[in-house]
Write a protein that holds these residues in place. Structure first.
Motif, short mmCIF file in Angstrom:
data_model
loop_
_atom_site.label_atom_id
_atom_site.label_comp_id
_atom_site.label_asym_id
_atom_site.label_seq_id
_atom_site.Cartn_x
_atom_site.Cartn_y
_atom_site.Cartn_z
N ILE A 170 -12.07 -3.85 6.89
CA ILE A 170 -11.20 -3.25 7.74
C ILE A 170 -11.74 -3.18 9.09
N ASN B 68 -5.57 4.09 -1.89
CA ASN B 68 -7.02 4.39 -1.60
C ASN B 68 -7.67 5.51 -2.25
N ARG C 167 -3.13 -6.24 2.68
CA ARG C 167 -2.84 -4.75 2.44
C ARG C 167 -1.89 -4.05 3.51
N VAL C 168 -0.60 -4.21 3.01
CA VAL C 168 0.42 -3.84 3.98
C VAL C 168 1.31 -2.51 3.35
N GLY C 169 1.06 -1.39 4.29
CA GLY C 169 1.77 -0.25 3.68
C GLY C 169 2.89 0.09 4.69
N SER C 170 2.79 0.49 5.99
CA SER C 170 3.72 1.00 6.61
C SER C 170 4.83 0.20 6.92
N MET D 133 -13.94 -7.93 1.33
CA MET D 133 -12.77 -6.89 1.90
C MET D 133 -13.55 -6.59 3.32
N ILE E 297 -8.11 0.31 -3.17
CA ILE E 297 -8.61 -0.26 -1.46
C ILE E 297 -9.33 0.80 -0.77
N MET F 210 -3.75 -5.79 7.69
CA MET F 210 -2.76 -4.87 7.44
C MET F 210 -1.63 -5.03 7.87
N SER F 211 -0.83 -3.95 8.25
CA SER F 211 0.47 -4.19 8.80
C SER F 211 0.57 -4.65 10.18
N LYS G 278 0.04 4.50 -0.82
CA LYS G 278 -0.69 5.74 -0.64
C LYS G 278 0.43 6.81 0.47
N VAL H 39 0.80 -1.09 0.05
CA VAL H 39 -0.07 0.08 0.12
C VAL H 39 0.91 1.34 0.01
N ARG I 22 3.86 6.55 7.33
CA ARG I 22 3.35 7.74 6.39
C ARG I 22 3.51 8.87 7.06
C1 LIG Z 1 -3.83 2.41 4.40
C2 LIG Z 1 -4.43 1.20 4.18
C3 LIG Z 1 -4.04 -0.04 4.55
C4 LIG Z 1 -2.37 -0.23 4.96
O1 LIG Z 1 -2.53 0.21 6.25
P1 LIG Z 1 -1.11 -0.24 7.27
O2 LIG Z 1 -1.48 -0.07 8.39
O3 LIG Z 1 0.06 0.88 6.61
O4 LIG Z 1 -0.65 -1.33 6.58
C5 LIG Z 1 -4.60 -1.19 4.28
N1 LIG Z 1 -5.74 -0.98 3.72
C6 LIG Z 1 -6.49 0.18 3.66
C7 LIG Z 1 -8.02 0.13 2.93
C8 LIG Z 1 -5.95 1.34 3.76
O5 LIG Z 1 -6.63 2.44 3.70
#
Ligand SMILES: *Cc1c(COP(=O)(O)O)cnc(C)c1O
Length: 217
Positions: free
Chosen positions: A159, A52, A205-208, A157, A76, A189-190, A31, A29, A214
């Motif tokens: 959250i 996103n 879905r892994v971002g940070s 999906m 996402i 997620m992370s 963003k 991810v 971020r």
């Molecule tokens: C930002 C986001 C993520 C990733 O989040 P992290 O905690 O950084 O891994 C995953 N899913 C969605 C829908 C997001 O908006």
């Protein structure tokens, strides 16, 4: 931290769950991340990314797609109907299908273009008023409605609420998917992707944890 570390953790979590790592897609991810961090992950060979916001993605991904082959881009975040055309032109998958009006718009675009991104229906498992997604009770009917429109629904999906045990929500999502004959589970997620893998996630879905924190905003 970093792509290599996360790949190893995904492999270990898959092994612990008796699953094949190849059945778990790691969506990086990107963003709000600085472009050089995204580019570094592309240079490492990763090709699956998540954004996103349509507009933000339009600002960076056409260039990256021109320079790197095989990019698989996932939306996402919430999708407004007036951005649906731009979204289907840019993204390979959309994880935020959550209402009839959007389903109808996507169906019309699919007819017109002859192709449609893979779709995931977002379920508001925590029934949070501020959060997008169909309510768990309404999910079966909405899956049926999307299928009647010939939309390529691949899975669900969610959250989870920030202050609740994510596993309960992952288990609920898996249950709703199973009773609707859906294979795809976009969850984790992370902070919780290992639990999600244990409960059957096919798309995490892994971002940070890949890119670093971020910048706020
Ligand atoms: C930002 C986001 C993520 C990733 O989040 P992290 O905690 O950084 O891994 C995953 N899913 C969605 C829908 C997001 O908006």
């Amino acid at each position: 931290m970093g792509l290599t570390d996360i790949r190893q953790r995904v492999a270990r979590a898959a092994q612990d769950a008796g699953r094949d790592t190849a059945d778990i897609r790691l969506i990086a991810v990107s963003k709000v991340q600085p472009l050089e961090r995204v580019e570094a992950v592309l240079e490492q060979g990763h090709r699956v990314f998540g954004e996103n916001k349509v507009q933000e993605a339009q600002g960076k991904w056409p260039d990256f797609k021109a320079r790197f082959d095989g990019i698989d881009l996932h939306l996402i975040g919430p999708l407004q109907t007036n951005k649906a055309r731009a979204a289907v032109e840019l993204f390979d998958a959309i994880h935020s299908l959550d209402r009839p009006k959007l389903a109808n718009t996507l169906a019309r675009l699919a007819q017109e273009r002859g192709v449609c991104p893979d779709l995931f229906i977002q379920v508001n498992t925590g029934e949070e008023p501020q959060k997008a997604g169909v309510l768990p009770d309404a999910a079966d009917a909405f899956v049926a409605e999307c299928r009647a429109l010939d939309l390529p629904v691949r899975g669900l999906m969610c959250i989870p609420p920030v202050d609740e045990t994510p596993s309960l929500h992952f288990a609920l999502l898996a249950k709703i998917a199973a009773r609707n004959g859906l294979d795809g589970l976009s969850m984790g997620m992370s902070a919780d992707f290992e639990e999600a893998i244990a409960l059957g996630a096919t798309h995490i879905r892994v971002g940070s944890a890949i890119f670093g924190e971020r910048a706020s905003g």
